[in-house]
Design a protein around this motif. Structure first.
Motif, mmCIF file in Angstrom:
data_model
loop_
_atom_site.group_PDB
_atom_site.id
_atom_site.type_symbol
_atom_site.label_atom_id
_atom_site.label_comp_id
_atom_site.label_asym_id
_atom_site.label_seq_id
_atom_site.Cartn_x
_atom_site.Cartn_y
_atom_site.Cartn_z
ATOM 1 N N PRO A 1 68.056 54.089 -16.561
ATOM 2 C CA PRO A 1 68.391 53.522 -15.254
ATOM 3 C C PRO A 1 69.428 54.324 -14.473
ATOM 4 O O PRO A 1 69.909 53.865 -13.455
ATOM 5 C CB PRO A 1 68.911 52.124 -15.602
ATOM 6 N N PRO B 1 65.201 53.239 -11.866
ATOM 7 C CA PRO B 1 64.901 51.816 -11.978
ATOM 8 C C PRO B 1 66.191 51.002 -11.996
ATOM 9 O O PRO B 1 67.267 51.529 -12.288
ATOM 10 C CB PRO B 1 64.167 51.714 -13.317
ATOM 11 N N ALA B 2 66.073 49.739 -11.675
ATOM 12 C CA ALA B 2 67.237 48.846 -11.735
ATOM 13 C C ALA B 2 67.743 48.777 -13.172
ATOM 14 O O ALA B 2 66.971 48.904 -14.121
ATOM 15 C CB ALA B 2 66.847 47.457 -11.248
ATOM 16 N N VAL B 3 69.036 48.582 -13.308
ATOM 17 C CA VAL B 3 69.616 48.444 -14.645
ATOM 18 C C VAL B 3 69.217 47.085 -15.205
ATOM 19 O O VAL B 3 69.469 46.051 -14.591
ATOM 20 C CB VAL B 3 71.152 48.575 -14.604
ATOM 21 N N ASP B 4 68.571 47.126 -16.345
ATOM 22 C CA ASP B 4 68.167 45.913 -17.049
ATOM 23 C C ASP B 4 68.968 45.871 -18.347
ATOM 24 O O ASP B 4 68.673 46.620 -19.281
ATOM 25 C CB ASP B 4 66.664 45.955 -17.329
ATOM 26 N N PRO B 5 70.017 45.037 -18.415
ATOM 27 C CA PRO B 5 70.856 45.005 -19.612
ATOM 28 C C PRO B 5 70.056 44.795 -20.897
ATOM 29 O O PRO B 5 70.381 45.381 -21.932
ATOM 30 C CB PRO B 5 71.815 43.845 -19.356
ATOM 31 N N ALA B 6 69.004 44.000 -20.834
ATOM 32 C CA ALA B 6 68.186 43.767 -22.029
ATOM 33 C C ALA B 6 67.487 45.052 -22.466
ATOM 34 O O ALA B 6 67.376 45.335 -23.662
ATOM 35 C CB ALA B 6 67.166 42.666 -21.770
ATOM 36 N N ALA B 7 67.026 45.861 -21.505
ATOM 37 C CA ALA B 7 66.365 47.126 -21.837
ATOM 38 C C ALA B 7 67.362 48.123 -22.432
ATOM 39 O O ALA B 7 67.030 48.860 -23.364
ATOM 40 C CB ALA B 7 65.697 47.715 -20.604
#
Length: 69
Positions: free
Chosen positions: A10, A17-23
């Motif tokens: 991210p 891409p948007a930061v996805d903490p779960a990813a």
């Protein structure tokens, strides 16, 4: 080379891409589960290897090398 991991980070690219903490947690968990003791981060000249190196260290990888060419 024992393994190669590719991930759409991210913080990279023209339109990252948007930061996805779960990813991010999932990638850290994947790295930790791999039991890697050494990692090498290679990026192009306009990308910093430091965020990936930090992620690797957070996953417990003891030896991280990085280069931006």
């Amino acid at each position: 080379v024992d393994d190669v991991l590719v991930w759409e980070a991210p913080w990279e690219g023209v339109r990252p891409p948007a930061v996805d903490p779960a990813a991010v947690r999932a990638m850290t968990d994947r790295l930790r589960a791999g039991g890697y003791d050494t990692a090498l981060v290679l990026t192009s000249f306009h990308q910093s290897p430091l965020p990936a190196a930090l992620l690797l260290r957070l996953a417990g990888v003891g030896r991280v090398g990085a280069d931006s060419t």
